[in-house]
Design an enzyme around this catalytic site. Structure first.
Site, mmCIF file in Angstrom:
data_model
loop_
_atom_site.group_PDB
_atom_site.id
_atom_site.type_symbol
_atom_site.label_atom_id
_atom_site.label_comp_id
_atom_site.label_asym_id
_atom_site.label_seq_id
_atom_site.Cartn_x
_atom_site.Cartn_y
_atom_site.Cartn_z
ATOM 1 C CD GLU A 154 -1.406 -0.205 3.652
ATOM 2 O OE1 GLU A 154 -2.604 -0.379 3.359
ATOM 3 O OE2 GLU A 154 -1.018 -0.065 4.824
ATOM 4 C CB CYS A 155 1.050 4.338 0.236
ATOM 5 S SG CYS A 155 1.355 6.091 -0.096
ATOM 6 N N GLY A 156 3.623 3.461 -0.401
ATOM 7 C CA GLY A 156 5.024 3.214 -0.702
ATOM 8 C C GLY A 156 5.296 1.772 -1.077
#
Length: 439
Positions: free
Chosen positions: A328-330
């Site tokens: 998730e995200c990074g």
């Protein structure tokens, strides 16, 4: 019964975090058993709260979290605790419009748990007008009680007296006045405060904030303002998200630091084991795990190191051949083909998904997200509705050709273009999952 307070403000940047940390550290010196919470989806401030209290900090978010989860989190945080201090998010009443008591605002948390509000006012460039702000905040919502005021960035003793005298007729006590002092500010970067774990002098900074609070806040009066927390007992509470496996390999270092404590606690309570590893130290997920989770963080600041971490990359590719991997995200950025750093240099990532991201071509992506899962994955089963939050500056410069993972909408139910990705056992999204709201 545990007492509680909510520290809020008229706007972001008024000094909530500085006041909250100073208050926590100073009251801790008195031997009070404290816990801290953060209203909203912020994942940086809670790490500072944890250092100040010596105990984990929880998030309380009324938009993403169903009421039973909120009450279960508060019940856990108040067990064997004298005082719970909740730091608000943005301004006191800022939230999703038109959603009543589940708008994500600090006020919604104060109203739900009957927490008195300690209002922090940045009084730079104003004096008696501050009284009008206090009057407005105090009368704005019948279920939200402003119990006390702290004046921040006071210019002089005369400045303090002008404001205090103007507020006095409102019968709301001024319980502190903090002078302007840039040395009290914590350093920031593009996603907010620099992470707690990256400060070599954090203990010194917390000590300085405690000294500030002892000098400039009326701690006895503030403790007296706290009220018993009104929370409902929650039986057989389910985790916010079901654990993706029995033994979960969790990436954990400066590049992968943004994971919500309530998720980890929920997985633990459901019987899962968490096995941490560091991609920056070129470690791979353990082969005796049956799922891998790459949380958000700052991979854009460590892109070259991650690109050269051959053991990590090869081990993750091998792991993903037979077991689920979610980013998730990074973490989602690292699962892609490549990542452009701030200077525009491209670094090869794991290639487990086909997209490419760029921190060179920056644009703020910020807000609540609601995702309907298009297939089974580590964050839920097909058709489940997951709520979460997105906060990053990276851009998707090549979406790749993977299958979409989610049908994504914002808090106003408007469709979002980003749909995550799915390939084999690998899934990823830019938004951080906070809780499942329906199945």
């Amino acid at each position: 019964m545990t007492a509680g307070l909510l520290v809020s403000a008229a706007r972001s940047g008024a000094g909530k975090t500085t006041v909250t940390l100073g208050l926590l550290a100073a009251l801790g010196r008195r031997g009070i058993t404290l816990r801290a919470a953060k209203a909203g989806p912020d994942y940086i401030d809670p790490a500072f709260h944890a250092v100040a209290t010596g105990a984990p900090c929880i998030n309380l978010d009324s938009w993403t979290m169903p009421p039973p989860l909120l009450h279960a989190l508060v019940a856990g945080a108040t067990d064997a605790t004298d005082l719970l201090i909740v730091e608000g998010v943005m301004g006191l009443f800022d939230g999703v419009p038109g959603v009543a008591d589940r708008d994500g605002s600090s006020a919604s948390i104060a109203a739900r748990f009957k927490l008195p509000v300690l209002l922090v006012l940045d009084v730079t460039a104003q004096s008696q007008s501050a009284a009008a702000m206090v009057r407005g905040f105090a009368s704005h919502h019948p279920d939200v009680r402003v119990a006390g005021v702290i004046l921040n960035r006071v210019g002089s003793d005369r400045h303090r007296r002008l404001i205090t005298d103007a507020i006095a007729p409102l019968d709301i006590p001024v319980v502190g006045a903090i002078p302007r002092d840039a040395a009290l500010a914590l350093p920031e970067r593009h996603l907010g405060l620099i992470q707690a774990g990256e400060h070599g002098d954090l203990d010194r900074r917390i000590t300085a904030l405690a000294d500030m609070a002892e000098k400039h806040l009326d701690l006895d009066a503030i403790v007296a303002l706290a009220a018993s927390i009104d929370h409902q007992p929650t039986l057989n509470a389910v985790p916010a998200l079901l654990p993706p496996g029995q033994r979960i390999a969790l990436a954990a270092d400066a590049a992968f630091a943004f994971v919500y404590p309530h998720l980890i606690d929920g997985w633990h309570n459901a019987g899962a084991e968490i096995m941490r590893f560091s991609p920056l130290a070129d470690e791979a997920p353990s082969d005796d795990c049956d799922a891998c989770w790459l949380p958000g963080g700052y991979p854009e600041l460590h892109a070259a190191t991650l690109a050269s971490a051959q053991t990590f990359r090869a081990g993750l590719v091998r792991f993903a051949q037979t077991r689920p991997v979610h980013g998730e995200c990074g973490g989602y950025m690292v699962l892609g083909e490549g990542l452009e750093d701030a200077d525009g240099n491209r670094h090869a990532m794991t290639g487990l998904l086909g997209h490419t991201t760029s921190f060179h071509k920056r644009r703020l992506h910020l807000g609540y997200r609601e995702a309907r899962l298009l297939s089974d994955s580590s964050i839920g089963t097909r058709g489940s509705l997951i709520r979460g939050h997105e906060f990053h500056y990276a851009s998707l410069i090549d979406p790749g050709g993977d299958e979409p993972l989610v049908d994504l909408r914002n808090a106003q139910s408007e469709p979002m273009a980003e749909r995550g990705g799915r390939r084999g056992h690998v899934t990823g999204t830019f938004f951080h999952a906070i809780a499942q709201v329906s199945s």
